[in-house]
Design a protein around this motif. Sequence first.
Motif, PDB file in Angstrom:
ATOM      1  N   THR A  25       0.834  -1.195   0.000  1.00  0.00           N
ATOM      2  CA  THR A  25       0.000   0.000   0.000  1.00  0.00           C
ATOM      3  C   THR A  25       0.872   1.250   0.000  1.00  0.00           C
ATOM      4  O   THR A  25       1.952   1.281   0.583  1.00  0.00           O
ATOM      5  N   TRP A  26       0.397   2.268  -0.671  1.00  0.00           N
ATOM      6  CA  TRP A  26       1.132   3.538  -0.714  1.00  0.00           C
ATOM      7  C   TRP A  26       1.228   4.144   0.669  1.00  0.00           C
ATOM      8  O   TRP A  26       2.216   4.789   1.004  1.00  0.00           O
ATOM      9  N   GLY A  27       0.216   3.937   1.476  1.00  0.00           N
ATOM     10  CA  GLY A  27       0.253   4.459   2.839  1.00  0.00           C
ATOM     11  C   GLY A  27       1.401   3.879   3.639  1.00  0.00           C
ATOM     12  O   GLY A  27       2.059   4.576   4.410  1.00  0.00           O
ATOM     13  N   LYS A  28       1.656   2.596   3.448  1.00  0.00           N
ATOM     14  CA  LYS A  28       2.765   1.961   4.152  1.00  0.00           C
ATOM     15  C   LYS A  28       4.102   2.512   3.653  1.00  0.00           C
ATOM     16  O   LYS A  28       5.012   2.767   4.442  1.00  0.00           O
ATOM     17  N   ILE A  29       4.213   2.725   2.350  1.00  0.00           N
ATOM     18  CA  ILE A  29       5.433   3.313   1.794  1.00  0.00           C
ATOM     19  C   ILE A  29       5.633   4.721   2.350  1.00  0.00           C
ATOM     20  O   ILE A  29       6.739   5.092   2.739  1.00  0.00           O
ATOM     21  N   ALA A  30       4.563   5.504   2.392  1.00  0.00           N
ATOM     22  CA  ALA A  30       4.652   6.864   2.929  1.00  0.00           C
ATOM     23  C   ALA A  30       5.138   6.840   4.377  1.00  0.00           C
ATOM     24  O   ALA A  30       5.995   7.637   4.764  1.00  0.00           O
ATOM     25  N   ASN A  31       4.598   5.913   5.130  1.00  0.00           N
ATOM     26  CA  ASN A  31       4.960   5.831   6.539  1.00  0.00           C
ATOM     27  C   ASN A  31       6.380   5.347   6.740  1.00  0.00           C
ATOM     28  O   ASN A  31       7.148   5.937   7.497  1.00  0.00           O
ATOM     29  N   VAL A  32       6.744   4.270   6.067  1.00  0.00           N
ATOM     30  CA  VAL A  32       8.051   3.647   6.284  1.00  0.00           C
ATOM     31  C   VAL A  32       9.191   4.476   5.714  1.00  0.00           C
ATOM     32  O   VAL A  32      10.211   4.680   6.354  1.00  0.00           O
ATOM     33  N   ARG A  46      -2.074  10.220   2.931  1.00  0.00           N
ATOM     34  CA  ARG A  46      -2.569  11.392   2.210  1.00  0.00           C
ATOM     35  C   ARG A  46      -1.418  12.238   1.679  1.00  0.00           C
ATOM     36  O   ARG A  46      -1.470  12.783   0.588  1.00  0.00           O
ATOM     37  N   TRP A  47      -0.358  12.354   2.468  1.00  0.00           N
ATOM     38  CA  TRP A  47       0.804  13.143   2.060  1.00  0.00           C
ATOM     39  C   TRP A  47       1.360  12.621   0.738  1.00  0.00           C
ATOM     40  O   TRP A  47       1.620  13.377  -0.188  1.00  0.00           O
ATOM     41  N   LEU A  48       1.524  11.302   0.642  1.00  0.00           N
ATOM     42  CA  LEU A  48       2.069  10.717  -0.573  1.00  0.00           C
ATOM     43  C   LEU A  48       1.065  10.768  -1.719  1.00  0.00           C
ATOM     44  O   LEU A  48       1.421  11.104  -2.846  1.00  0.00           O
ATOM     45  N   TYR A  49      -0.194  10.458  -1.439  1.00  0.00           N
ATOM     46  CA  TYR A  49      -1.219  10.520  -2.486  1.00  0.00           C
ATOM     47  C   TYR A  49      -1.291  11.915  -3.093  1.00  0.00           C
ATOM     48  O   TYR A  49      -1.403  12.078  -4.307  1.00  0.00           O
ATOM     49  N   ASP A  50      -1.245  12.943  -2.258  1.00  0.00           N
ATOM     50  CA  ASP A  50      -1.308  14.318  -2.750  1.00  0.00           C
ATOM     51  C   ASP A  50      -0.141  14.619  -3.686  1.00  0.00           C
ATOM     52  O   ASP A  50      -0.309  15.266  -4.711  1.00  0.00           O
ATOM     53  N   ARG A  51       1.035  14.153  -3.346  1.00  0.00           N
ATOM     54  CA  ARG A  51       2.196  14.408  -4.197  1.00  0.00           C
ATOM     55  C   ARG A  51       2.160  13.582  -5.477  1.00  0.00           C
ATOM     56  O   ARG A  51       2.494  14.075  -6.542  1.00  0.00           O
ATOM     57  N   MET A  52       1.724  12.348  -5.379  1.00  0.00           N
ATOM     58  CA  MET A  52       1.650  11.513  -6.582  1.00  0.00           C
ATOM     59  C   MET A  52       0.607  12.053  -7.556  1.00  0.00           C
ATOM     60  O   MET A  52       0.774  11.959  -8.761  1.00  0.00           O
ATOM     61  N   ASN A  53      -0.455  12.632  -7.007  1.00  0.00           N
ATOM     62  CA  ASN A  53      -1.526  13.163  -7.844  1.00  0.00           C
ATOM     63  C   ASN A  53      -1.418  14.665  -8.069  1.00  0.00           C
ATOM     64  O   ASN A  53      -2.305  15.275  -8.655  1.00  0.00           O
ATOM     65  N   GLU A  54      -0.321  15.255  -7.560  1.00  0.00           N
ATOM     66  CA  GLU A  54      -0.059  16.689  -7.671  1.00  0.00           C
ATOM     67  C   GLU A  54      -1.247  17.525  -7.214  1.00  0.00           C
ATOM     68  O   GLU A  54      -1.624  18.512  -7.830  1.00  0.00           O
ATOM     69  N   ARG A  55      -1.829  17.150  -6.089  1.00  0.00           N
ATOM     70  CA  ARG A  55      -2.934  17.889  -5.480  1.00  0.00           C
ATOM     71  C   ARG A  55      -2.370  18.903  -4.496  1.00  0.00           C
ATOM     72  O   ARG A  55      -2.033  18.568  -3.376  1.00  0.00           O
ATOM     73  N   ASP A  56      -2.279  20.115  -4.900  1.00  0.00           N
ATOM     74  CA  ASP A  56      -1.802  21.207  -4.042  1.00  0.00           C
ATOM     75  C   ASP A  56      -0.372  21.005  -3.543  1.00  0.00           C
ATOM     76  O   ASP A  56       0.101  21.778  -2.723  1.00  0.00           O
ATOM     77  N   SER A  57       0.284  19.948  -3.967  1.00  0.00           N
ATOM     78  CA  SER A  57       1.646  19.663  -3.521  1.00  0.00           C
ATOM     79  C   SER A  57       2.392  18.935  -4.623  1.00  0.00           C
ATOM     80  O   SER A  57       1.805  18.192  -5.403  1.00  0.00           O
ATOM     81  N   GLU A  58       3.684  19.145  -4.641  1.00  0.00           N
ATOM     82  CA  GLU A  58       4.548  18.403  -5.550  1.00  0.00           C
ATOM     83  C   GLU A  58       5.741  17.909  -4.754  1.00  0.00           C
ATOM     84  O   GLU A  58       6.079  18.459  -3.715  1.00  0.00           O
TER      85      GLU A  58
END
Length: 70
Positions: free
Chosen positions: A17-24, A31-43
């Motif tokens: 899961t992307w959440g596990k990657i973001a955490n580890v 959400r932090w990683l999803y936002d960056r992968m989807n370029e939602r208000d963050s890169e």
Amino acid sequence: MAHEVKSKINDVFLFITWGKIANVYFDKGARWLYDRMNERDSEFTPEELLQFKGALVDLSERIRKCADAL
């Protein structure tokens, strides 16, 4: 047989899961990683992008080791 296979992929099983990657790899939430992968208000910053690449390379190497063990 199923238990044996599961035990051989145990090292990567929780990392699917992307959440596990973001955490580890980033000590952040999903959400932090999803936002960056989807370029939602963050890169990704250049440093974060390099770290993300390293995380994926690390994970791919771990998956390869599990696959080779089968």
